[in-house]
Design an enzyme around this catalytic site. Structure first.
Site, mmCIF file in Angstrom:
data_model
loop_
_atom_site.group_PDB
_atom_site.id
_atom_site.type_symbol
_atom_site.label_atom_id
_atom_site.label_comp_id
_atom_site.label_asym_id
_atom_site.label_seq_id
_atom_site.Cartn_x
_atom_site.Cartn_y
_atom_site.Cartn_z
ATOM 1 N N GLU A 54 0.806 -1.225 0.000
ATOM 2 C CA GLU A 54 0.000 0.000 0.000
ATOM 3 C C GLU A 54 0.838 1.274 0.000
ATOM 4 O O GLU A 54 1.852 1.367 0.685
ATOM 5 C CB GLU A 54 -0.901 -0.005 1.236
ATOM 6 N N LYS A 56 0.676 4.859 1.337
ATOM 7 C CA LYS A 56 -0.087 5.464 2.435
ATOM 8 C C LYS A 56 0.781 6.512 3.120
ATOM 9 O O LYS A 56 1.806 6.177 3.715
ATOM 10 C CB LYS A 56 -0.468 4.347 3.420
ATOM 11 N N LYS A 116 -8.276 2.457 -2.676
ATOM 12 C CA LYS A 116 -8.703 2.304 -1.287
ATOM 13 C C LYS A 116 -9.330 3.619 -0.845
ATOM 14 O O LYS A 116 -8.658 4.642 -0.764
ATOM 15 C CB LYS A 116 -7.532 1.915 -0.380
ATOM 16 N N GLU A 165 -14.435 -5.389 2.597
ATOM 17 C CA GLU A 165 -13.742 -5.439 3.879
ATOM 18 C C GLU A 165 -14.748 -5.648 5.006
ATOM 19 O O GLU A 165 -15.738 -4.925 5.105
ATOM 20 C CB GLU A 165 -12.986 -4.130 4.087
ATOM 21 N N ASN A 186 -10.365 -7.075 8.102
ATOM 22 C CA ASN A 186 -9.541 -6.005 8.662
ATOM 23 C C ASN A 186 -9.304 -6.273 10.140
ATOM 24 O O ASN A 186 -10.261 -6.409 10.913
ATOM 25 C CB ASN A 186 -10.227 -4.646 8.477
ATOM 26 N N GLU A 216 -5.992 -7.963 6.417
ATOM 27 C CA GLU A 216 -5.554 -6.572 6.309
ATOM 28 C C GLU A 216 -5.213 -6.000 7.684
ATOM 29 O O GLU A 216 -5.874 -6.305 8.670
ATOM 30 C CB GLU A 216 -6.656 -5.697 5.704
ATOM 31 N N SER A 217 -4.197 -5.158 7.719
ATOM 32 C CA SER A 217 -3.826 -4.339 8.885
ATOM 33 C C SER A 217 -3.077 -5.133 9.961
ATOM 34 O O SER A 217 -3.423 -6.282 10.259
ATOM 35 C CB SER A 217 -5.043 -3.668 9.528
#
Length: 261
Positions: A54, A56, A116, A165, A186, A216-217
Site C-alpha cells: 500500500e 499510504k 482504497k 472489507e 480487517n 488486512e492491517s
C-alpha cells in the site's frame, strides 16, 4: 460521533461537491475509463504470497507515516520487488492521498491497482475507473447489504473487481453475494483503531471458498503472514510496515525473502 462516522459525513459532502465540478460524462470519456483492467484476484491467486502493498502517507492513528517519497518511487519499488497488487489510498482529509496518486501509479506500473477509499456512491466507482483502478474497496461497516449489492454490481458492470472489507462475523454473514471477488478481514477496529490478528483467525473458515481471502492491517511480521496463510488466507494487505521506511520496495523484497525462508 466516532471517527468513522465523521469520515463518512465528510465523504458525503466531498462527493456532492465533486459531482458539481466533474460530470459523469466527463469521467466516462477519459482514456483510462475505456482501458482494459487487470485482475487483482487472479494476481493474488497466482502469487506465492499475495502481498498487496500500500501507498499510504498518513492515517488518523499515525499522523505521519511517509511524506518524503513520490508515488512513482513507491509503486515502482513494489512492482519490482514482488507485489501482487498495489493499494492506493485516495482519501485526502484523513490519509493524505488523492486521485492524482492513482493516476501516477497507473502511469508507473502494470501491477493491478486497488482504489482504497470510503466508497458510498456510484460516482466514486466511476472516478476509480477513470483514474486507472482495477479494483475498488467496499467497507461493510459503512454500507447496508443493499448498498453493497448495488455498488458491487455497478463496479462489475464497468470491469472493476470488488474487495469487500469486514471486521466481524455479522458483517461477513450479511454481505456474502456473487458480485464480490475478494473478501478482506480487517484486523483494525475502525472505531477504536485497535489491532488484533484474532479477527482474521476467527473469520477465515467462515469465508466461502468461492472468494479470494485476504487479511488486512497489523501485519508487521513475516511469521504473522505465515500463520494466516497456513489457516487459509491467500493474500495480505500491508502498508505501514513498508511505508514507514526510506525504501518501501526493498523492505517488501526483504519481507518476501523472509517468507520464503
Amino acid at each position: 460521533m466516532n471517527l468513522l462516522d465523521q469520515i463518512i459525513a465528510s465523504k458525503k459532502r466531498e462527493v456532492a461537491l465533486k459531482k458539481e465540478v466533474i460530470s459523469i460524462n466527463q469521467l466516462e470519456n477519459t482514456d483510462l475509463f475505456n482501458a482494459k483492467t487487470h485482475s487483482l484476484s487472479k494476481s493474488i491467486i497466482n502469487s506465492p504470497f499475495g502481498i498487496i502493498a500500500e501507498h499510504k502517507r498518513r492515517s488518523p492513528s499515525k499522523a505521519t507515516i511517509n511524506h518524503s517519497l513520490s508515488v512513482e518511487e513507491v509503486v515502482q519499488g513494489y512492482e519490482n520487488f514482488g507485489a501482487s497488487g498495489i493499494s492506493i489510498l485516495t482519501d485526502s482529509q484523513y490519509f493524505g492521498g488523492s486521485l492524482e496518486d492513482l493516476l501516477l501509479a497507473k502511469a508507473s506500473v502494470t501491477t493491478p491497482l486497488l482504489r482504497k477509499e470510503f466508497i458510498i456512491d456510484e460516482y466514486q466507482i466511476l472516478e476509480a475507473k477513470a483514474h486507472g483502478a482495477d479494483a475498488i474497496l467496499l467497507i461493510a461497516a459503512v454500507l447496508s447489504k443493499e448498498e453493497i449489492k448495488s455498488l458491487s454490481e455497478f463496479a462489475h458492470a464497468i470491469a472493476l473487481e470488488v474487495l469487500l472489507e469486514v471486521h466481524n462475523l455479522e458483517e461477513l454473514e450479511q454481505s456474502i453475494m456473487p458480485s464480490l471477488d475478494i473478501i478482506g478481514v480487517n484486523n483494525r477496529n475502525l472505531k477504536t483503531f485497535e489491532v488484533s490478528l484474532q479477527n482474521s483467525i476467527d473469520l477465515v473458515t467462515k469465508i466461502p471458498a468461492a472468494f479470494v481471502k485476504i487479511s488486512e492491517s497489523g501485519l508487521s511480521k513475516p511469521d504473522d503472514v505465515k500463520l494466516l496463510k497456513s489457516l487459509g488466507f491467500q493474500g495480505f494487505l500491508i502498508g505501514e510496515n513498508f511505508m514507514k521506511t526510506d525504501n518501501p520496495g526493498v523492505v517488501l523484497e526483504q519481507f518476501i525473502n523472509q517468507l520464503k525462508a
